[in-house]
Design an enzyme around this catalytic site. Structure first.
Site, PDB file in Angstrom:
ATOM      1  N   ARG A   1      11.918   1.167   7.868  1.00 38.34           N
ATOM      2  CA  ARG A   1      12.105   0.065   6.748  1.00 38.34           C
ATOM      3  C   ARG A   1      13.361  -0.004   6.003  1.00 38.34           C
ATOM      4  NH1 ARG A   1       6.225   1.134   4.935  1.00 38.34           N
ATOM      5  NH2 ARG A   1       6.967   2.011   2.732  1.00 38.34           N
TER       6      ARG A   1
ATOM      7  N   ARG B   1      23.879   1.615   6.268  1.00 38.07           N
ATOM      8  CA  ARG B   1      24.986   0.615   6.453  1.00 38.07           C
ATOM      9  C   ARG B   1      26.456   1.550   6.467  1.00 38.07           C
ATOM     10  NH1 ARG B   1      22.630  -2.711   2.563  1.00 38.07           N
ATOM     11  NH2 ARG B   1      21.051  -3.959   3.359  1.00 38.07           N
TER      12      ARG B   1
ATOM     13  N   ARG C   1      -2.630   6.360  -1.027  1.00 32.71           N
ATOM     14  CA  ARG C   1      -1.692   6.960  -2.168  1.00 32.71           C
ATOM     15  C   ARG C   1      -2.238   6.023  -3.440  1.00 32.71           C
ATOM     16  NH1 ARG C   1      -0.598  12.107  -1.522  1.00 32.71           N
ATOM     17  NH2 ARG C   1       1.124  12.165  -3.132  1.00 32.71           N
TER      18      ARG C   1
ATOM     19  N   ARG D   1      10.469   7.820  -9.208  1.00 34.57           N
ATOM     20  CA  ARG D   1      11.434   6.884  -9.784  1.00 34.57           C
ATOM     21  C   ARG D   1      11.103   6.436 -11.138  1.00 34.57           C
ATOM     22  NH1 ARG D   1      10.188   1.699  -6.004  1.00 34.57           N
ATOM     23  NH2 ARG D   1       7.982   1.585  -6.063  1.00 34.57           N
TER      24      ARG D   1
ATOM     25  N   GLU E   1       7.211   7.081 -12.352  1.00 33.13           N
ATOM     26  CA  GLU E   1       6.199   6.709 -11.223  1.00 33.13           C
ATOM     27  C   GLU E   1       5.692   8.236 -10.678  1.00 33.13           C
ATOM     28  OE1 GLU E   1       7.382   3.112  -9.501  1.00 33.13           O
ATOM     29  OE2 GLU E   1       6.231   3.662  -7.641  1.00 33.13           O
TER      30      GLU E   1
ATOM     31  N   TYR F   1       0.339  -1.592   5.195  1.00 39.17           N
ATOM     32  CA  TYR F   1       1.444  -1.976   3.898  1.00 39.17           C
ATOM     33  C   TYR F   1       2.028  -3.045   4.494  1.00 39.17           C
ATOM     34  CZ  TYR F   1       5.291  -1.907   0.808  1.00 39.17           C
ATOM     35  OH  TYR F   1       6.011  -2.162  -0.177  1.00 39.17           O
TER      36      TYR F   1
ATOM     37  N   ASP G   1       4.426  -6.353   2.564  1.00 34.14           N
ATOM     38  CA  ASP G   1       5.419  -7.049   1.607  1.00 34.14           C
ATOM     39  C   ASP G   1       4.662  -8.231   1.431  1.00 34.14           C
ATOM     40  OD1 ASP G   1       7.520  -5.016   1.057  1.00 34.14           O
ATOM     41  OD2 ASP G   1       8.609  -5.525   2.612  1.00 34.14           O
TER      42      ASP G   1
HETATM   43  P1  FAD Z   1      -3.502  -7.385  -3.835  1.00 30.85           P
HETATM   44  O1  FAD Z   1      -2.307  -7.860  -4.413  1.00 30.85           O
HETATM   45  O2  FAD Z   1      -3.900  -6.090  -3.826  1.00 30.85           O
HETATM   46  O3  FAD Z   1      -4.650  -8.112  -4.050  1.00 30.85           O
HETATM   47  C1  FAD Z   1      -6.137  -7.857  -3.736  1.00 30.85           C
HETATM   48  C2  FAD Z   1      -7.122  -8.278  -4.873  1.00 30.85           C
HETATM   49  O4  FAD Z   1      -8.562  -8.226  -4.533  1.00 30.85           O
HETATM   50  C3  FAD Z   1      -6.941  -7.250  -6.097  1.00 30.85           C
HETATM   51  O5  FAD Z   1      -6.496  -7.868  -7.440  1.00 30.85           O
HETATM   52  C4  FAD Z   1      -8.283  -6.567  -6.386  1.00 30.85           C
HETATM   53  O6  FAD Z   1      -8.753  -6.499  -7.795  1.00 30.85           O
HETATM   54  C5  FAD Z   1      -9.077  -7.678  -5.652  1.00 30.85           C
HETATM   55  N1  FAD Z   1     -10.433  -7.204  -5.146  1.00 30.85           N
HETATM   56  C6  FAD Z   1     -10.477  -6.059  -4.186  1.00 30.85           C
HETATM   57  N2  FAD Z   1     -11.735  -5.788  -3.948  1.00 30.85           N
HETATM   58  C7  FAD Z   1     -12.401  -6.719  -4.607  1.00 30.85           C
HETATM   59  C8  FAD Z   1     -13.849  -6.696  -4.701  1.00 30.85           C
HETATM   60  N3  FAD Z   1     -14.934  -6.292  -3.929  1.00 30.85           N
HETATM   61  N4  FAD Z   1     -14.389  -7.657  -5.685  1.00 30.85           N
HETATM   62  C9  FAD Z   1     -13.359  -8.249  -6.480  1.00 30.85           C
HETATM   63  N5  FAD Z   1     -12.182  -8.170  -6.380  1.00 30.85           N
HETATM   64  C10 FAD Z   1     -11.595  -7.410  -5.388  1.00 30.85           C
HETATM   65  N6  FAD Z   1       5.966  -6.140  -1.673  1.00 30.85           N
HETATM   66  C11 FAD Z   1       7.267  -6.899  -1.555  1.00 30.85           C
HETATM   67  O7  FAD Z   1       7.484  -7.950  -1.256  1.00 30.85           O
HETATM   68  N7  FAD Z   1       8.359  -6.658  -2.361  1.00 30.85           N
HETATM   69  C12 FAD Z   1       8.138  -5.389  -3.398  1.00 30.85           C
HETATM   70  O8  FAD Z   1       9.314  -4.900  -3.948  1.00 30.85           O
HETATM   71  C13 FAD Z   1       7.056  -4.638  -3.255  1.00 30.85           C
HETATM   72  N8  FAD Z   1       6.910  -3.465  -4.126  1.00 30.85           N
HETATM   73  C14 FAD Z   1       5.688  -2.946  -4.112  1.00 30.85           C
HETATM   74  C15 FAD Z   1       5.441  -1.663  -4.881  1.00 30.85           C
HETATM   75  C16 FAD Z   1       4.391  -1.225  -4.808  1.00 30.85           C
HETATM   76  C17 FAD Z   1       4.151  -0.051  -5.701  1.00 30.85           C
HETATM   77  C18 FAD Z   1       3.371  -1.678  -3.939  1.00 30.85           C
HETATM   78  C19 FAD Z   1       1.912  -0.667  -3.909  1.00 30.85           C
HETATM   79  C20 FAD Z   1       3.425  -2.461  -3.269  1.00 30.85           C
HETATM   80  C21 FAD Z   1       4.602  -3.319  -3.152  1.00 30.85           C
HETATM   81  N9  FAD Z   1       4.755  -4.538  -2.365  1.00 30.85           N
HETATM   82  C22 FAD Z   1       5.873  -5.123  -2.543  1.00 30.85           C
HETATM   83  C23 FAD Z   1       3.710  -5.066  -1.626  1.00 30.85           C
HETATM   84  C24 FAD Z   1       2.601  -6.072  -2.394  1.00 30.85           C
HETATM   85  O9  FAD Z   1       2.227  -5.573  -3.636  1.00 30.85           O
HETATM   86  C25 FAD Z   1       1.674  -6.812  -1.639  1.00 30.85           C
HETATM   87  O10 FAD Z   1       2.121  -7.411  -0.568  1.00 30.85           O
HETATM   88  C26 FAD Z   1       0.815  -7.646  -2.135  1.00 30.85           C
HETATM   89  O11 FAD Z   1       0.127  -7.256  -3.480  1.00 30.85           O
HETATM   90  C27 FAD Z   1      -0.454  -8.034  -1.207  1.00 30.85           C
HETATM   91  O12 FAD Z   1      -1.385  -9.144  -1.815  1.00 30.85           O
HETATM   92  P2  FAD Z   1      -2.663  -9.132  -1.354  1.00 30.85           P
HETATM   93  O13 FAD Z   1      -3.433 -10.279  -1.923  1.00 30.85           O
HETATM   94  O14 FAD Z   1      -2.947  -8.795   0.021  1.00 30.85           O
HETATM   95  O15 FAD Z   1      -3.542  -7.791  -2.140  1.00 30.85           O
HETATM   96  N1  UDP Z   2      12.480   7.354   0.656  1.00 32.26           N
HETATM   97  C1  UDP Z   2      12.886   8.352   0.424  1.00 32.26           C
HETATM   98  N2  UDP Z   2      13.864   8.283  -0.459  1.00 32.26           N
HETATM   99  C2  UDP Z   2      14.279   7.247  -1.224  1.00 32.26           C
HETATM  100  C3  UDP Z   2      13.662   6.090  -0.937  1.00 32.26           C
HETATM  101  C4  UDP Z   2      12.737   6.151   0.094  1.00 32.26           C
HETATM  102  O1  UDP Z   2      12.573   9.574   0.867  1.00 32.26           O
HETATM  103  O2  UDP Z   2      15.189   7.493  -2.348  1.00 32.26           O
HETATM  104  C5  UDP Z   2      11.572   7.148   1.930  1.00 32.26           C
HETATM  105  C6  UDP Z   2       9.932   7.189   1.341  1.00 32.26           C
HETATM  106  O3  UDP Z   2       9.264   8.084   2.370  1.00 32.26           O
HETATM  107  C7  UDP Z   2       9.588   5.877   1.197  1.00 32.26           C
HETATM  108  C8  UDP Z   2      10.120   5.131   2.686  1.00 32.26           C
HETATM  109  O4  UDP Z   2      11.538   6.137   2.537  1.00 32.26           O
HETATM  110  O5  UDP Z   2       8.215   5.870   1.361  1.00 32.26           O
HETATM  111  C9  UDP Z   2      10.269   3.744   2.391  1.00 32.26           C
HETATM  112  O6  UDP Z   2      11.054   3.494   1.284  1.00 32.26           O
HETATM  113  P1  UDP Z   2      10.760   2.197   0.495  1.00 32.26           P
HETATM  114  O7  UDP Z   2      11.936   2.050  -0.435  1.00 32.26           O
HETATM  115  O8  UDP Z   2      10.421   1.001   1.366  1.00 32.26           O
HETATM  116  O9  UDP Z   2       9.480   2.520  -0.099  1.00 32.26           O
HETATM  117  P2  UDP Z   2       8.290   1.731  -0.941  1.00 32.26           P
HETATM  118  O10 UDP Z   2       8.998   0.390  -1.369  1.00 32.26           O
HETATM  119  O11 UDP Z   2       7.419   1.560  -0.102  1.00 32.26           O
HETATM  120  O12 UDP Z   2       8.064   2.416  -2.091  1.00 32.26           O
END
Ligand code: FAD
Ligand code: UDP
Length: 374
Positions: free
Chosen positions: A171, A175, A246, A276, A299, A347, A349
């Site tokens: 992912r 560079r 996780r 982080r 976090e 996973y 985005d």
């Molecule tokens: P979700 O956002 O998880 O929505 C699902 C919803 O369903 C939830 O609100 C939940 O409460 C509800 N639900 C589940 N089961 C039930 C049930 N039985 N009854 C009623 N409600 C229910 N993407 C990016 O593009 N850029 C980023 O920088 C980025 N950072 C991230 C950082 C973290 C820490 C994480 C974990 C993810 C990140 N993502 C990022 C990914 C992003 O969060 C997801 O792409 C997005 O949330 C997916 O949307 P979704 O609608 O599929 O699921």
């Molecule tokens: N990662 C790492 N060190 C860093 C940043 C990322 O080891 O400083 C690894 C880690 O395993 C992470 C993966 O690279 O899950 C992908 O990074 P990304 O920034 O995409 O993580 P996410 O957005 O999923 O938290």
């Protein structure tokens, strides 16, 4: 027809709007008390800063349709994700770029020499990397791997990098210039009023009824079809076992002015228990100066237990096998479609989530025209 959409994240919102625009009634349920799913943003009560409640979210995409779609529902401000990393008591820039390499090795290499330098360190005996560790060693060699990836990955996943798939590291860019943009995508931005406002606008259409604080399991209504964006194993009552996730714990703290000078700093050493620190006012640089205080989140990652928010699907071999069995059950389930991050246990985005939901809308149109909706 009356449809049900489970989950008010991006996946559910896109589907619900589409159905309502086709003249149908749609009940959207989410057990949380807010819209936006894991992308939810809200104003911090003490500082006024817009915070990303479930972790930092930066919108980035290469997909024109998705970029055009989200901009219909809110203004996106230009935002480039530039991540800093602390390793061995020093601050570096990520993703690994020419500045990282020169700072780490104390060199002043140009792009071509740096490429040759890193290639000489990379393990060329690994021609088809399978694990995270093999991918790292074949890409950047042992020193950078140890400094930036080994400890962080152990903390993030709770596993040895030898047990994780190479795809996780793929992912990230590598560079040989001074570009420290974390993403390669041409479109990147931050919604001016947060992600929840975007989801609210997507859902603001006649025909959509939103029920917050309402679980799918508690519904007694009947529907033509259910679009389920919750966890697929939960839908089936975990009857084949629980898919591993996780989860994250966020430790909030407030400081005066500016705490760390940037939005995200990764802590790559294994001895530091968190992965982080995010300082949320820096996600909205256009308004950051208006806040006298700043709010940050440390976090911590751990294995999700019952009742924890599922964040990152672990997707090891046995989980993929369990997922295949759940997918087989899902295929048998009439009048239910599984979508999104939790519905497909991948996973994803935000942009991929939206792109896939839009593709599902195209399929819905075809099926409704044919008089079916399976
Ligand atoms: P979700 O956002 O998880 O929505 C699902 C919803 O369903 C939830 O609100 C939940 O409460 C509800 N639900 C589940 N089961 C039930 C049930 N039985 N009854 C009623 N409600 C229910 N993407 C990016 O593009 N850029 C980023 O920088 C980025 N950072 C991230 C950082 C973290 C820490 C994480 C974990 C993810 C990140 N993502 C990022 C990914 C992003 O969060 C997801 O792409 C997005 O949330 C997916 O949307 P979704 O609608 O599929 O699921
Ligand atoms: N990662 C790492 N060190 C860093 C940043 C990322 O080891 O400083 C690894 C880690 O395993 C992470 C993966 O690279 O899950 C992908 O990074 P990304 O920034 O995409 O993580 P996410 O957005 O999923 O938290």
């Amino acid at each position: 027809m009356v449809f049900c959409v489970v989950g008010a994240g991006f996946s559910g919102a896109v589907i619900a709007r589409h159905l309502a625009e086709r003249g149908h009634k749609v009940v959207v349920v989410d057990e949380r008390p807010h819209l936006g799913g894991n992308c939810h943003t809200e104003r911090d009560a003490q500082t006024g800063v817009m915070v990303h409640r479930y972790g930092p979210h930066i919108f980035h995409t290469a997909d024109e349709r998705t970029w055009a779609y989200v901009q219909r529902f809110g203004t996106f401000r230009p935002y480039i994700n530039r991540v800093k990393a602390i390793s061995g008591g020093r601050v570096y820039t990520l993703p690994v770029n020419l500045l990282t390499i020169n700072q780490f090795f104390g060199t002043t290499l140009g792009p071509k020499d740096a490429l040759a330098f890193i290639q000489a360190k990379a393990d060329r005996s690994i021609t088809d990397p399978q694990s995270f560790e093999e991918q790292a060693l074949s890409m950047i060699g042992p020193e950078l791997y140890r400094a930036f990836f080994y400890g962080y990955t152990r903390k993030q996943w709770g596993l040895e990098p030898t047990e994780l798939p190479a795809s996780i590291l793929k992912r990230l860019p590598l560079r040989f210039n001074y570009d420290d943009n974390y993403f390669n995508h041409p479109y990147q931005g931050m919604p001016e009023n947060g992600y929840t406002a975007i989801v609210e606008n997507i859902l603001a259409v006649d025909g959509v009824e939103v029920r917050l604080g309402c679980s799918f399991e508690s519904l007694t209504d009947t529907f033509e079809h259910v679009f389920y964006t919750g966890p697929i194993d939960r839908y089936f009552g975990f009857r084949l076992g629980r898919l591993g996730y996780r989860t994250l714990d966020f430790e909030r703290f407030v400081d005066d002015g500016d705490h760390q000078g940037t939005a995200v700093i990764n802590y790559c050493d294994e001895q530091v228990p968190y992965t982080r620190i995010s300082e949320h006012k820096h996600f909205a640089p256009w308004e950051q100066d208006q806040f006298s205080k700043t709010v940050c989140f440390r976090e911590y990652s751990r294995l999700a237990g019952e009742g924890d928010v599922p964040y990152y699907p672990i997707r090891l071999v046995h989980e993929k096998r369990m997922l295949d069995s759940y997918i087989a059950l899902a295929r048998e389930e009439k009048a239910v479609s599984f979508l999104g991050r939790l519905g497909t246990y991948r996973y994803l985005d935000m942009d991929v989530t939206i792109k896939e939901a839009l593709a599902a809308c195209d399929l819905i149109d075809t099926q409704l025209a044919a008089g079916t909706c399976d």
